[in-house]
Design a protein around this motif. Sequence first.
Motif, short mmCIF file in Angstrom:
data_model
loop_
_atom_site.label_atom_id
_atom_site.label_comp_id
_atom_site.label_asym_id
_atom_site.label_seq_id
_atom_site.Cartn_x
_atom_site.Cartn_y
_atom_site.Cartn_z
N ARG A 185 -0.90 -5.02 9.70
CA ARG A 185 -0.49 -5.82 8.76
C ARG A 185 -0.40 -5.11 7.23
NH1 ARG A 185 -4.43 -9.75 8.89
NH2 ARG A 185 -3.05 -11.37 10.21
N ILE A 186 0.57 -5.40 6.66
CA ILE A 186 0.89 -4.93 5.22
C ILE A 186 0.87 -6.23 4.47
CG2 ILE A 186 2.35 -4.09 3.59
CD1 ILE A 186 2.80 -1.79 5.47
N GLN A 187 -0.14 -6.31 3.50
CA GLN A 187 0.09 -7.64 2.54
C GLN A 187 0.26 -7.08 1.30
OE1 GLN A 187 -2.82 -10.80 2.88
NE2 GLN A 187 -3.30 -9.89 0.83
N VAL A 188 1.29 -7.73 0.52
CA VAL A 188 1.88 -7.71 -0.78
C VAL A 188 1.52 -8.84 -1.58
CG1 VAL A 188 3.71 -7.00 -2.41
CG2 VAL A 188 3.73 -5.98 -0.02
N THR A 189 0.63 -8.65 -2.68
CA THR A 189 0.38 -9.40 -3.64
C THR A 189 1.07 -9.22 -4.80
OG1 THR A 189 -1.83 -9.98 -2.44
CG2 THR A 189 -1.51 -10.73 -4.59
N GLY A 190 1.80 -10.39 -5.24
CA GLY A 190 2.59 -10.29 -6.48
C GLY A 190 1.95 -11.43 -7.20
N ALA A 207 9.12 -6.51 -3.49
CA ALA A 207 8.24 -5.36 -3.24
C ALA A 207 8.17 -5.16 -1.82
CB ALA A 207 6.75 -5.60 -3.52
N MET A 208 8.09 -6.19 -0.86
CA MET A 208 8.14 -5.98 0.50
C MET A 208 9.61 -5.26 1.02
SD MET A 208 6.41 -6.20 3.48
CE MET A 208 5.07 -7.16 3.19
N HIS A 209 10.36 -5.54 0.50
CA HIS A 209 11.69 -4.87 0.73
C HIS A 209 11.57 -3.44 0.48
CE1 HIS A 209 15.91 -3.35 -0.12
NE2 HIS A 209 16.35 -4.50 0.88
N ALA A 210 10.97 -2.88 -0.49
CA ALA A 210 10.75 -1.61 -0.75
C ALA A 210 9.76 -0.79 0.50
CB ALA A 210 10.13 -1.60 -2.14
N GLY A 254 4.64 -15.31 -4.19
CA GLY A 254 3.58 -14.48 -4.84
C GLY A 254 2.69 -13.80 -3.78
N ARG A 255 3.06 -14.05 -2.73
CA ARG A 255 2.53 -13.07 -1.53
C ARG A 255 3.57 -13.03 -0.22
NH1 ARG A 255 -3.74 -14.22 0.46
NH2 ARG A 255 -3.87 -13.42 -1.22
N THR A 290 2.51 -4.50 -8.00
CA THR A 290 1.79 -5.43 -7.07
C THR A 290 0.63 -4.80 -6.51
OG1 THR A 290 3.32 -4.62 -5.26
CG2 THR A 290 4.09 -6.53 -6.26
N ILE A 291 -0.02 -5.54 -5.61
CA ILE A 291 -1.15 -5.04 -4.90
C ILE A 291 -0.67 -5.11 -3.31
CG2 ILE A 291 -3.68 -5.34 -4.28
CD1 ILE A 291 -3.97 -7.14 -6.71
N ILE A 292 -0.76 -3.79 -2.73
CA ILE A 292 -0.54 -3.57 -1.23
C ILE A 292 -1.65 -3.17 -0.60
CG2 ILE A 292 1.24 -2.59 0.28
CD1 ILE A 292 3.04 -2.02 -2.46
N GLN A 293 -1.87 -3.88 0.61
CA GLN A 293 -3.02 -3.67 1.42
C GLN A 293 -2.54 -3.54 2.92
OE1 GLN A 293 -4.75 -7.39 0.26
NE2 GLN A 293 -6.68 -6.40 -0.47
N LEU A 294 -3.00 -2.38 3.28
CA LEU A 294 -2.52 -2.11 5.04
C LEU A 294 -4.13 -2.19 5.86
CD1 LEU A 294 -1.05 -0.90 7.15
CD2 LEU A 294 -2.00 1.34 6.44
#
Length: 394
Positions: A185-190, A207-210, A254-255, A290-294
């Motif tokens: 899972r990749i979570q992007v928090t904006g 950001a998830m598009h990138a 936002g997420r 953003t903050i991106i977590q794997l």
Amino acid sequence: MPALPSLISMMSQLVASPSISCSQAHWDQSNKGVIQLLENWLSSQGFQCEVMPLPDQPNKFNLIATLGTGDGGLVLAGHTDTVPYDKGRWKSDPFKLEERDHKLYGLGSCDMKGFFAIVLDTVRQMQLSDVKQPLIILATADEESSMSGARALVDQNKIKARYALIGEPTSLTPIYAHKGIMMERIQVTGQAGHSSNPSLGNNALDAMHAVMSELMIFRQQLKANYRDASFVIDYPTMNFGCIHGGDNPNRICGRCELEFDLRALPGMSNQALMAEIAQILPRIEEKTGTIIQLSSLFADVPSFYTPIESDIIKACEALTNRQASTVAFATEGSFLNQLGMETLILGPGSIDQAHQPNEFMALDQIQPMQEVIRGLIERFCLQTNEQKNEEQRA
């Protein structure tokens, strides 16, 4: 020895004992009923049975049933759990074995409770009072979800044998390799905000598009750099399985979360692949603010490979008159290999019926599987090393 029930009766009782394993708590069940049936039947045939609760899961159990002693021998392995079922899509009760059109229908009939009934019915027909090397029947928990049963065996280093067969449904074709699997899972928090003014937030979907664009480039690199012609899909695959983000068109998202799987070829390291993906993300974080977590959805399953020259693979090729091959689905094979056993996957029924409504095992798969089991027991449990060497020279 006490008489065992018939093969069909044993399969019926195993199917009738629900043992679903699932990441969703409302589906997840204990496998205790199946383990108790197998323990009673195997004990009646002279096997020494050890039932082991899984660490941190006292309602889930592995079973190791052993006949004979020694350092070599043969393991016949399978899992006791099933996947959930689709309510309303079965033509019959999934927990009642039903014969129609020369097929045995029921949840787990081919994947893979039926295998245990076939093993037991075969063993009772054989004279096993003087085994030269041990015969071990292994029944595991939670293969369909976390594979925690097989992982516990590795941690405990409980089984000592030379060869192992896992009776997953392969339509009686010997399988010597399969891909590994990772579920991530990749979570992007904006930052959420009113959509009328982009400066009020930071869109996690952008950001998830990138992120996805970079992952698609990485996927193409894997396809270009890694190939194995023994697989139908001869390259590593990455599948974007689901994405969740935002809640309304007039709000800045936002997420956002992406869940994907990655299936690596034998010889590739799941950990190295994770590290490569992790290296991609900080650049996107910095660029997008953003903050991106794997993170992993489940512990990974390593790829499986046993050299095709292995004695057990050669023996099964001869017994089935089929050349050993590969499959895309994952099994417990890599964990048994970690325990030092030369392992192959071979069982009755087709994977095409597994995980489907109206799962079945065709009756014409039973006798050929019994012949394979009988041949392997004779070779790896009843013959002395000198007899095996003479047979090889012949």
